[in-house]
Design a protein around this motif. Structure first.
Motif, PDB file in Angstrom:
ATOM      1  N   SER A  59       8.136  -2.216   7.690  1.00 41.09           N
ATOM      2  CA  SER A  59       6.962  -1.564   7.127  1.00 41.09           C
ATOM      3  C   SER A  59       5.990  -2.651   6.692  1.00 41.09           C
ATOM      4  O   SER A  59       6.394  -3.775   6.415  1.00 41.09           O
ATOM      5  N   LEU A  60       4.712  -2.310   6.668  1.00 44.89           N
ATOM      6  CA  LEU A  60       3.678  -3.224   6.201  1.00 44.89           C
ATOM      7  C   LEU A  60       3.189  -2.762   4.846  1.00 44.89           C
ATOM      8  O   LEU A  60       3.155  -1.556   4.566  1.00 44.89           O
ATOM      9  N   VAL A  61       2.786  -3.713   4.015  1.00 44.17           N
ATOM     10  CA  VAL A  61       2.349  -3.397   2.660  1.00 44.17           C
ATOM     11  C   VAL A  61       1.032  -4.119   2.375  1.00 44.17           C
ATOM     12  O   VAL A  61       0.885  -5.294   2.719  1.00 44.17           O
ATOM     13  N   ASP A  62       0.108  -3.403   1.766  1.00 40.70           N
ATOM     14  CA  ASP A  62      -1.155  -3.980   1.303  1.00 40.70           C
ATOM     15  C   ASP A  62      -1.093  -3.975  -0.222  1.00 40.70           C
ATOM     16  O   ASP A  62      -1.597  -3.073  -0.883  1.00 40.70           O
ATOM     17  N   ARG A  63      -0.438  -4.995  -0.781  1.00 46.25           N
ATOM     18  CA  ARG A  63      -0.196  -5.025  -2.229  1.00 46.25           C
ATOM     19  C   ARG A  63      -1.477  -5.097  -3.045  1.00 46.25           C
ATOM     20  O   ARG A  63      -1.577  -4.498  -4.104  1.00 46.25           O
ATOM     21  N   ASN A  64      -2.469  -5.841  -2.556  1.00 43.08           N
ATOM     22  CA  ASN A  64      -3.698  -5.985  -3.344  1.00 43.08           C
ATOM     23  C   ASN A  64      -4.763  -4.955  -2.973  1.00 43.08           C
ATOM     24  O   ASN A  64      -5.875  -5.002  -3.483  1.00 43.08           O
ATOM     25  N   ARG A  65      -4.434  -4.048  -2.055  1.00 48.55           N
ATOM     26  CA  ARG A  65      -5.300  -2.919  -1.668  1.00 48.55           C
ATOM     27  C   ARG A  65      -6.684  -3.359  -1.200  1.00 48.55           C
ATOM     28  O   ARG A  65      -7.681  -2.717  -1.496  1.00 48.55           O
ATOM     29  N   ASP A  66      -6.696  -4.451  -0.404  1.00 48.44           N
ATOM     30  CA  ASP A  66      -7.976  -4.909   0.137  1.00 48.44           C
ATOM     31  C   ASP A  66      -8.217  -4.424   1.561  1.00 48.44           C
ATOM     32  O   ASP A  66      -9.183  -4.819   2.205  1.00 48.44           O
ATOM     33  N   GLY A  67      -7.329  -3.567   2.076  1.00 44.59           N
ATOM     34  CA  GLY A  67      -7.490  -3.013   3.416  1.00 44.59           C
ATOM     35  C   GLY A  67      -6.773  -3.799   4.495  1.00 44.59           C
ATOM     36  O   GLY A  67      -6.822  -3.436   5.664  1.00 44.59           O
ATOM     37  N   SER A  68      -6.100  -4.893   4.130  1.00 46.55           N
ATOM     38  CA  SER A  68      -5.367  -5.714   5.084  1.00 46.55           C
ATOM     39  C   SER A  68      -3.955  -5.935   4.559  1.00 46.55           C
ATOM     40  O   SER A  68      -3.785  -6.305   3.395  1.00 46.55           O
ATOM     41  N   PRO A  69      -2.926  -5.739   5.384  1.00 47.52           N
ATOM     42  CA  PRO A  69      -1.570  -5.950   4.884  1.00 47.52           C
ATOM     43  C   PRO A  69      -1.345  -7.414   4.523  1.00 47.52           C
ATOM     44  O   PRO A  69      -1.902  -8.312   5.159  1.00 47.52           O
ATOM     45  N   ASP A  70      -0.539  -7.628   3.501  1.00 53.28           N
ATOM     46  CA  ASP A  70      -0.224  -8.981   3.087  1.00 53.28           C
ATOM     47  C   ASP A  70       1.274  -9.226   3.036  1.00 53.28           C
ATOM     48  O   ASP A  70       1.722 -10.302   2.648  1.00 53.28           O
TER      49      ASP A  70
END
Length: 172
Positions: A59-70
């Protein structure tokens, strides 16, 4: 994502109608396509591309919610991660049951099988460590096999056949 849509996605995932990584990729802002080898290719905002071996559990996660997975969580099989550091700020990491591999901008493969995580660097450098432990730094052509335990991680230059076999599974 509203509760109804989340329930529908969960049911579709459970029924095997949507590959595991696809639903999470969509929620991380990525577009999903398939290549000739039935691998998922995820093109994500911010210069992140993930190629997942057929049957990979991730799964991919965008922890900082900037629109790009990190971050990616990988539980089975292999993914190839390509991060363009000119477009993606803040780094990227792959978390497996045995290891955490983190970078700023590079291309690397991570494979989880048989209680072991294997990491191979194609371009750039990657820091790899156990969830609790000291990191090792990998350069292009180098890899490390991480198992449970506390012993030191050993960085090795991977033999060409081993590197080629892993990369071929990922369409490289």
């Amino acid at each position: 994502m509203n509760t109804t849509l989340r329930s529908i996605l969960a049911a579709a995932l459970a029924a095997g109608l949507i590959p595991y990584g696809a639903a999470f990729a969509q929620s991380a802002g990525c577009t999903v396509s398939r290549d000739a080898g039935a691998r998922q290719v995820l093109s994500c905002p911010g210069g992140v591309t993930v190629t997942a071996e057929a049957g990979a559990a991730y799964s991919l996660v965008d922890r900082n919610r900037d629109g790009s997975p990190d971050s990616a969580s990988l539980r089975r099989k292999a993914i190839l991660v390509d991060v363009d550091n000119t477009q993606h700020a803040g780094g990227f990491q792959v978390v497996t049951p045995q290891a955490i591999a983190a970078v700023r901008g590079t291309q690397w493969a991570v494979d989880v099988a048989g209680g072991q995580t294997s990491v191979l660097v194609v371009r750039g450098s990657v820091a790899v460590r156990r969830p609790a432990g000291e990191p090792v730094l990998l350069s292009p052509g180098e890899g490390v096999d991480v198992t449970a335990g506390t012993g030191p991680l050993v960085v090795r230059r991977w033999p060409a056949p081993r590197a080629a076999a892993l990369l071929a599974r990922l369409g490289q």
